[in-house]
Design a protein around this motif. Structure first.
Motif: not given
Length: 120
Positions: A75-83
């Motif tokens: 929905a946000k066209n976003t990729v995340y990296l949770q560290m």
């Protein structure tokens, strides 16, 4: 022209958590697997994590499993990296990447990078 815009880097203390974001264009987001690489001073760029277009499959470097998690929000066209549980050795410039495959990922496009510094 494909643009990958990273955000979320900064200075944190050991043990802290940090989430990086990468927002490509909508067309790029739908068309490519997305991933993260990092490059520490004096070292080669290394693979961190990648996720396929549907989000159904991901791969994370063995040394980072359990602490780093990749995800994508359509929905946000976003990729995340949770560290999580960050260590001084995680200090590096983190790059967002777009490529055809997850394993292995050979990026077609790169972001400009965002600095992550882990220090007390």
């Amino acid at each position: 022209q494909v643009q990958l815009v990273e955000s979320g880097g900064g200075l944190v203390q050991p043990g802290d958590s940090l989430t990086l974001s990468c927002e490509p264009s909508a067309r790029t987001f739908r068309s490519y697997a997305m991933g993260w690489f990092r490059q520490a001073p004096g070292k080669e760029r290394e693979f961190v994590s990648a996720i396929n277009r549907s989000g159904s499959y991901s791969k994370t470097a063995d040394s980072l499993k359990g602490r780093f998690t990749i995800s994508r929000d359509d929905a946000k066209n976003t990729v995340y990296l949770q560290m999580n549980s960050l260590k001084p050795e995680d200090t590096a410039v983190y790059y967002c990447a777009a490529g055809v495959a997850v394993n292995p990922m050979s990026p077609n496009y790169w972001g400009q990078g965002t600095q992550v510094t882990v220090s007390s």
